[in-house]
Design an enzyme around this catalytic site. Structure first.
Site, PDB file in Angstrom:
ATOM      1  N   GLU A 383       0.939  -1.266  -0.037  1.00  0.00           N
ATOM      2  CA  GLU A 383       0.029   0.126   0.142  1.00  0.00           C
ATOM      3  C   GLU A 383       0.966   1.069   0.109  1.00  0.00           C
ATOM      4  O   GLU A 383       0.497   2.291  -0.626  1.00  0.00           O
ATOM      5  CB  GLU A 383      -0.913   0.028   1.241  1.00  0.00           C
ATOM      6  CG  GLU A 383      -1.984  -1.154   1.284  1.00  0.00           C
ATOM      7  CD  GLU A 383      -2.781  -1.355  -0.150  1.00  0.00           C
ATOM      8  OE1 GLU A 383      -3.152  -0.178  -0.782  1.00  0.00           O
ATOM      9  OE2 GLU A 383      -3.271  -2.204  -0.430  1.00  0.00           O
ATOM     10  N   HIS A 386       1.640   2.253  -3.521  1.00  0.00           N
ATOM     11  CA  HIS A 386       0.312   2.972  -4.103  1.00  0.00           C
ATOM     12  C   HIS A 386       0.509   4.296  -3.719  1.00  0.00           C
ATOM     13  O   HIS A 386       0.552   5.219  -4.688  1.00  0.00           O
ATOM     14  CB  HIS A 386      -0.865   2.445  -3.660  1.00  0.00           C
ATOM     15  CG  HIS A 386      -1.271   0.911  -4.282  1.00  0.00           C
ATOM     16  ND1 HIS A 386      -1.333   0.751  -5.585  1.00  0.00           N
ATOM     17  CD2 HIS A 386      -1.718  -0.065  -3.841  1.00  0.00           C
ATOM     18  CE1 HIS A 386      -1.793  -0.347  -5.750  1.00  0.00           C
ATOM     19  NE2 HIS A 386      -2.232  -0.869  -4.667  1.00  0.00           N
ATOM     20  N   HIS A 389       3.445   6.092  -5.288  1.00  0.00           N
ATOM     21  CA  HIS A 389       3.231   6.397  -6.743  1.00  0.00           C
ATOM     22  C   HIS A 389       2.369   7.567  -7.046  1.00  0.00           C
ATOM     23  O   HIS A 389       2.411   8.370  -7.853  1.00  0.00           O
ATOM     24  CB  HIS A 389       2.448   5.117  -7.120  1.00  0.00           C
ATOM     25  CG  HIS A 389       2.241   5.113  -8.793  1.00  0.00           C
ATOM     26  ND1 HIS A 389       1.748   3.958  -9.434  1.00  0.00           N
ATOM     27  CD2 HIS A 389       2.695   6.145  -9.759  1.00  0.00           C
ATOM     28  CE1 HIS A 389       1.677   4.340 -10.682  1.00  0.00           C
ATOM     29  NE2 HIS A 389       2.199   5.584 -10.888  1.00  0.00           N
TER      30      HIS A 389
END
Length: 596
Positions: A383, A386, A389
């Site tokens: 996570e 993510h 990113h």
């Protein structure tokens, strides 16, 4: 593992410190909608007017995303509080009401003569929006009239009802009662701890949890079949209205992905089922069972090597594993912990699972249900992938291009998992038992992310195809289809309890419109990218993190060094899996409990 201190919870006050501020922004949405609507009928006036209209649309979207992000995060932290759900529902209802403020844009843009729009695109004013405009032009034959777009917009809230019903039933109202843990104690079974029971060394513990969970789903099988069928019907209807050949074509077109990518994935995985069967056979041999059941797939082959971790220990491991990404990346990780981006503890009413979510004006928040397992450590790394990113995308791109396509969304997260695996493997040299444990974990990750998600993808395509042919998606039909696929993918050494035929009922991703295949392509890409990072080649990777949605997803991945338009990365990933199975067998042979 030392006693786990209080787990971190996220700070949503950083988004809205008071509900009154959220209410003020909620009230502003209609004002921004009217401003955008004021450009209706004027798009062909000039390139400058078109640019201003797009900016007005962005201003509207940006505020909506901020308001909705807060509402859905509050709702997910406690689904039992009606006020939280009502706030999220208010946003959805308002967007349905305001649908006409956006429905006119694409049809009016597409009505501009080709010669004129090409002249516009040569202007400086539209340079920042050229990719978006050309993307809209490319999908011209799938765009509807203004009236039709308006109708779909008005219906959007109602069309999401099946998914909403599933979430309420699955996350808030389903009660799995109690099951027995390894100490013989009866404890509540939840979404959050179910995997922990499946990882138990005690087969009876695994079996009881498995049966308890799926017998609960069996009681509601027809309701879950109805919600899933309702959702599939929405996908099929929208695809037909937009003149796509199938719901699959429609779903993939949003990421500019040809259907060959989807079918190549399934074909490539079928070509490598023998490696998966070898892994299952190895499990059966080590566990000394004649046949495996589905509750024998998740437990570690060397249970004595299982470890527990406090959240602080997990945090330190993840930071050390991601050190090859450099000091800047490490500083952003520190911010994630210091600024309270993370909500870690499992709670009654909290949304199950884990995700990263946010908007341009918020932290990229993480929801976890942390129970201290190795899997939870990997979930934290995933996570954070993510979230970082998202952080890099919105740092290096304007709001207009900050959102990356869903197709690339699982790449950074899975790359982090591979880096964590490699770090733990390096730290455990000489410890054959723990290395076997790690190889088993990675084999299970690839099994779950490539093989299992591809099985999900094949199931998803099959049920949409049935719906397109007018075949009802009854509980009986869904169970038969799912069980047959489960037999194909897991092979001759698994004799599955038929309860596994109900697994489709508990998978929220089946409501996401052909999302799951992206896990498999994402991990295939991640294995290549992680190898590059560990070899010191990080520049192209940070180019990928920073690209947002400024190009087609396949082009962004090509720039990063992975061509997902071909099946080659999937074949390479599953060849790697075959090597992992061989390494796992070697390490087990070097342990006390060696196999022949």
């Amino acid at each position: 593992m030392t006693k786990n201190p209080a787990l971190p919870v996220w700070d949503l006050d950083a988004l809205y410190s008071d509900i009154s501020l959220w209410e003020k922004d909620f009230a502003r949405i209609e004002t921004l909608a009217k401003k955008f609507l004021s450009f209706k009928g004027k798009l062909a006036d000039s390139a400058q007017t078109l640019a201003k209209a797009i900016q007005a649309s962005d201003d509207f979207d940006r505020l909506v995303e901020k308001v909705y992000t807060f509402a859905h995060l509050k709702s997910d932290e406690n689904t039992l509080l009606n006020v939280n759900k009502e706030r999220a529902d208010r946003v959805s209802a308002l967007l349905a009401k305001l649908a006409p403020t956006q429905a006119w844009f694409d049809p009016e843009l597409l009505a501009i003569p080709d010669e004129k729009i090409e002249k516009f695109l040569r202007s400086k004013a539209l340079k920042p929006y050229e990719y978006t405009i050309r993307f809209i032009l490319r999908r011209k034959k799938h765009s509807l009239s203004e009236a039709e777009e308006k109708m779909l917009g008005i219906l959007s809230d109602a069309l999401g009802n099946a998914s909403d019903t599933f979430e309420i039933l699955n996350d808030a109202e389903l009660d799995f009662a109690k099951t027995v843990d390894e100490n013989g104690k009866r404890v509540p079974l939840t979404h959050g701890n179910y995997l922990e029971f499946l990882e138990s060394a005690d087969r009876n513990v695994r079996k009881k949890a498995f049966e308890k969970l799926y017998k609960t789903y069996k009681k509601f099988r027809n309701t879950f079949a109805s919600t899933l069928e309702g959702n599939v019907k929405v996908h099929v209807a929208e695809a037909q209205l937009r003149h796509y050949d199938s719901a699959l074509c429609a779903a993939l077109d949003g990421d500019a992905i040809p259907t060959d990518v989807y079918h190549n994935l399934i074909s490539a995985v079928h070509d490598h089922l023998d490696a998966f069967y070898r892994y299952i056979a190895l499990r059966k041999e080590v566990m000394k069972l004649d046949k495996l059941d589905m509750y024998d797939i998740y437990n570690p082959l060397l249970p004595d090597c299982r470890k527990r971790y406090t959240f602080d220990e997990a945090k330190r491991l993840v930071k050390a594993a991601l050190a090859p990404l450099g000091k800047e990346y490490g500083k952003i990780l520190d911010r994630a912990f210091a600024e309270k981006w993370i909500d870690a503890p499992e709670r009654k009413g909290k949304r199950s699972g884990a995700y990263s979510s946010g908007c341009f004006d918020s932290y990229p928040y993480l929801l976890l249900n942390f129970n201290g397992t190795l899997n939870d450590v990997f979930t934290l790394a995933h996570e954070l992938g993510h979230s970082l990113h998202t952080y890099y995308s919105k740092t290096h791109q304007s709001y207009h291009y900050a959102d990356y396509e869903i197709f690339v969304a699982e790449v950074a997260s899975t790359t982090n998992e591979i880096l964590l695996f490699e770090y733990l493997l390096k730290k455990s040299r000489g410890d054959h038992a723990f290395r076997a444990y790690l190889y088993g974990h990675l084999a299970d990750e690839i099994r779950g992310t490539i093989y299992r998600q591809t099985m999900f993808a094949e199931f998803e395509e099959k049920i949409h195809a049935c719906c397109e042919k007018g075949i009802p998606l009854s509980a009986d039909m869904l169970e038969k289809c799912y069980y047959e696929l489960n037999q194909l993918y897991y092979g001759p050494d698994v004799k599955a309890n038929f309860l596994i035929a109900l697994e489709w009922a508990r998978i929220p991703h089946f409501y996401y419109d052909f999302y799951v295949y992206k896990y498999a392509t994402g991990m295939s890409a991640a294995l290549k990218l992680a190898k590059d990072i560990l070899n010191g080649k990080t520049e192209r990777y940070f180019g990928f993190l920073s690209a947002g949605g400024s190009k087609d997803a396949l082009d962004i991945m090509r720039d990063a060094g992975v061509d997902l338009s071909t099946p080659a990365p999937v074949h390479a990933a599953l060849d790697y899996f075959a090597g992992i199975v061989d390494a796992l067998k070697r390490e087990i042979a070097l342990c006390d409990g060696k196999i022949n």
